[in-house]
Design a protein around this motif. Sequence first.
Motif, PDB file in Angstrom:
ATOM      1  N   ALA B   3       2.026  12.687  45.278  1.00 45.01           N
ATOM      2  CA  ALA B   3       2.616  11.873  44.419  1.00 45.01           C
ATOM      3  C   ALA B   3       4.137  11.642  44.545  1.00 45.01           C
ATOM      4  O   ALA B   3       4.537  10.521  44.582  1.00 45.01           O
ATOM      5  CB  ALA B   3       2.367  12.349  42.831  1.00 45.01           C
ATOM      6  N   LYS B   7       6.013   8.094  45.397  1.00 46.14           N
ATOM      7  CA  LYS B   7       7.229   7.503  44.899  1.00 46.14           C
ATOM      8  C   LYS B   7       8.380   7.433  45.539  1.00 46.14           C
ATOM      9  O   LYS B   7       9.025   6.523  45.213  1.00 46.14           O
ATOM     10  CB  LYS B   7       7.564   8.583  43.562  1.00 46.14           C
ATOM     11  N   PHE B  11      10.551   4.074  46.030  1.00 44.88           N
ATOM     12  CA  PHE B  11      12.029   4.011  45.572  1.00 44.88           C
ATOM     13  C   PHE B  11      12.769   3.537  46.814  1.00 44.88           C
ATOM     14  O   PHE B  11      13.773   2.614  46.482  1.00 44.88           O
ATOM     15  CB  PHE B  11      12.673   5.371  45.326  1.00 44.88           C
ATOM     16  N   LEU B  51       9.901   3.917  38.038  1.00 45.38           N
ATOM     17  CA  LEU B  51       9.993   5.236  38.819  1.00 45.38           C
ATOM     18  C   LEU B  51      10.644   6.297  37.971  1.00 45.38           C
ATOM     19  O   LEU B  51      10.156   7.469  37.988  1.00 45.38           O
ATOM     20  CB  LEU B  51      10.651   5.087  40.013  1.00 45.38           C
ATOM     21  N   ASN B  53      10.212   6.707  34.736  1.00 43.88           N
ATOM     22  CA  ASN B  53       9.520   6.900  33.605  1.00 43.88           C
ATOM     23  C   ASN B  53       9.928   5.978  32.555  1.00 43.88           C
ATOM     24  O   ASN B  53       9.834   6.280  31.219  1.00 43.88           O
ATOM     25  CB  ASN B  53       9.496   8.038  33.377  1.00 43.88           C
TER      26      ASN B  53
END
Lengths: 323, 177
Positions: B3, B7, B11, B51, B53
């Motif tokens: 994960a 991410k 990014f 990204l 959250n």
Amino acid sequence: MEQILKILDIEGVRLAVGLLAVFLFVVVNALILTWAERKVAGHMQLRIGPKEVGPYGLIQPLADAMKLLGKEIITPRNVDKPIFYLGPIMIFIPVLVAFVVIPFDSYLQVRDINVGILVILAFSSFTVLSILMAGWGSNNKYSLIGSIRSIAQSVAYEIPLLLSLLAVIMMTNSLSLKDVVVAQKGIWFIFLQPVAFIIYFIAAVAETNRTPFDLPEAESELVAGYHTEYSGMMFALFFLAEYTNMFIVSAITVTFFLGGYQGPFLPGIVWFLLKSYFLVFVMMWFRWTFPRVRFDQLLNISWKALIPLSFINLLVTGGLLKL
Amino acid sequence: MGAIGFKFVVFIVAALLVIVSSLLMTTRKNPIHSALWMIVTFFAMAVIYLLLNAQFIAVAQIMVYAGAIMMLILFVIMMVSLDNGAQEQKRFPMAMGTRLSWALVVVVLLVELMFAALFYQATAKVGSYPAEAVASLGNAKTMGMLLYGKYIFPFEIASILLLVGIIGAVVLSRKNK
């Protein structure tokens, strides 16, 4: 059946199936609605509408689609090419996003996002953006006037649209569309929030550029507004988007005010579609009932009537909730 | 991998997109093209918020910046420079000294920003609302609680500023009457 549902629970599969279904739905919806619009228009003017191709003219839209597919895509000489081509493609981004979060039935929803309604509203401004790109890229004064009108209209009507939905959200305490539908189990929000419903529906008709608010594409003065210079499939894309947007605003109205997929006897999806298409019919009805408003009237309706009214509605809702 | 790796890739792509599109925005001669690149910048920034959250901030970013404000900017561009919109814009008539001093200010600010990012690690701190707490409370709710509770004073100041802006716009547009 069990196994199919299990496979559908996998995230990737669900998304892929969802996207495919959305594409199919967009096309079929537009085919049905072009036919329905001509039939409704015909009967309201004591004509019978299309009848030659297929029974009741049902295959007429397919014939029209074939005609559009076969047409040459003409690019006028002085257009701003990247913007000119991006315009009609961009118009589908909000459509796709909206279909992902609308709950068609208790299980027929691609993703339940906890800020669902905000996602739809945020992306809906891309419709105006692509209209603007089309109008600017075309390098045509009629197109430009059409798109400038469209921006002014959308800036004015987005505010009452948001405020009327906010009144409902204050009652449900959730931005997820599913929670909004579940909250209407006992009584639909149209009975609790009649003012918000009327404000939302007027603003929604304005946002989709339908008569009586169709100034951005007024045929009699602007030829066709922002899509004057487009031909063949490029023109068809604008057409598809307009009919899909009609369905989406109706679907949001159903979700927020008419109990969503809930109803007796029939399965949820049938209720949802019945209610949505009834509202689409009402929008077609408007077209042959109300004459087009003048531009100053259009802006006055929003700034001087709808916005103050929706603020008062919000205030009353908040007050009653706290009592 | 897993994960975190995914991410990280997202990014990097989003961050590069922000840099490239903002550079393109400042260098385009056609103001409409600049405005469109600015929308791309805002959009890529929304991805970065996702990204982190912060779904609510991401959506608000698209709604407020990419949506409403861009509409207004484009509206102004079209109303003001309809005639020379697509042609080359006139350069700002500025003396060399003024230009240099502006450049100096920008460089100082940039260096300051880099120092802050490198030595104070302002972005890597774990606040009182880590990702898990936000997820359990519901993103919009957390935002609302903070805005109308802890940060009520800055919030009110911002709304007064906006009010001043609105009044200013009304006064400016009524100047000729």
